[in-house]
Design an enzyme around this catalytic site. Structure first.
Site, PDB file in Angstrom:
ATOM      1  N   GLY A  17      19.431  68.480  77.415  1.00  0.00           N
ATOM      2  CA  GLY A  17      20.504  68.746  78.372  1.00  0.00           C
ATOM      3  C   GLY A  17      21.323  69.981  78.087  1.00  0.00           C
ATOM      4  CG  MET A  97      10.088  67.378  80.736  1.00  0.00           C
ATOM      5  SD  MET A  97       9.958  69.157  81.065  1.00  0.00           S
ATOM      6  CE  MET A  97       8.244  69.424  80.619  1.00  0.00           C
ATOM      7  CG  HIS A 116       9.287  78.173  85.044  1.00  0.00           C
ATOM      8  ND1 HIS A 116       8.644  77.064  84.560  1.00  0.00           N
ATOM      9  CD2 HIS A 116       8.452  79.222  84.829  1.00  0.00           C
ATOM     10  CE1 HIS A 116       7.464  77.422  84.074  1.00  0.00           C
ATOM     11  NE2 HIS A 116       7.322  78.726  84.225  1.00  0.00           N
TER      12      HIS A 116
END
Length: 207
Positions: A17, A97, A116
């Site tokens: 996180g 994920m 990303h």
């Protein structure tokens, strides 16, 4: 930030996180006009849930079973319900994920963001910093984009670059990319909160 609306966001994550923390720090510093309405993880002991609890944010684990790599079926419905109940209008993927499927895309059209660790469209998928290093790239980086039905293929909101050094290891390059992630995500959300972007096909233009 008086010219922007308060953006109500749900954060989904599977790991530590750190990007959620960067977003929260920007909120607390009054550099970002957002409210995190809920934090959800598909991993029961993910540190993102502990971070959320320490900051008095509503947080919960919702299993993605029976699937391992996607969010679909009953699990997807539970996520959609939890996000809607929290009042969020934007979904922020922060190390989540699982592949987002059409049900979630339809529930929050043009309102799901992902980050990303590459300069897309180069090196989609996992461990993109390793791919960049192995390919011999001189520049790597990070991309914040809207999520669509593909893998790391949605319209690009913000990109930041990182020089690849001759002595870089996958770990050292990844660490510098993460530093830029923590700048890029709040920047993208700030643009969204200020109605500062317009999506025209694949192109995101600053208004």
């Amino acid at each position: 930030m008086t010219d922007s609306k308060t953006l109500r966001i749900a954060v989904l994550g599977s790991g530590s996180g750190s990007n959620m923390q960067a977003i929260l720090d920007a909120i607390n510093d009054r550099a970002l006009n957002c409210e995190i309405t809920c934090v959800i993880s598909d991993v029961e002991d993910a540190y993102i849930l502990e971070r959320a609890a320490k900051n008095n944010l509503p947080a919960r684990h919702i299993s993605g079973d029976p699937f391992k790599t996607k969010l679909e079926g009953d699990a997807e419905a539970k996520y959609i319900s939890a996000i809607r109940d929290s009042g969020a209008t934007v979904v922020v993927l922060a190390g989540f994920m699982r592949i987002i499927k059409q049900g979630m895309l339809d529930a929050f059209p043009n309102a799901i963001l992902n980050i990303h660790p590459s300069i897309l469209p180069a090196f989609p998928g996992v461990e993109s910093w390793k791919q960049a290093l192995e390919y011999g790239c001189k520049v790597a980086g990070v991309t914040v984009h809207f999520v669509d039905g593909g893998t790391d293929t949605g319209p690009i909101i913000v990109q930041r670059t990182v020089e690849v050094r001759d002595d870089d290891t996958p770990e050292s390059l990844h660490a510098r990319i993460q530093e830029q992630e923590h700048i890029a995500y709040p920047e993208a959300l700030s643009l969204l909160a200020a109605d500062g972007i317009k999506v025209e096909g694949r192109v995101v233009r600053r208004a």
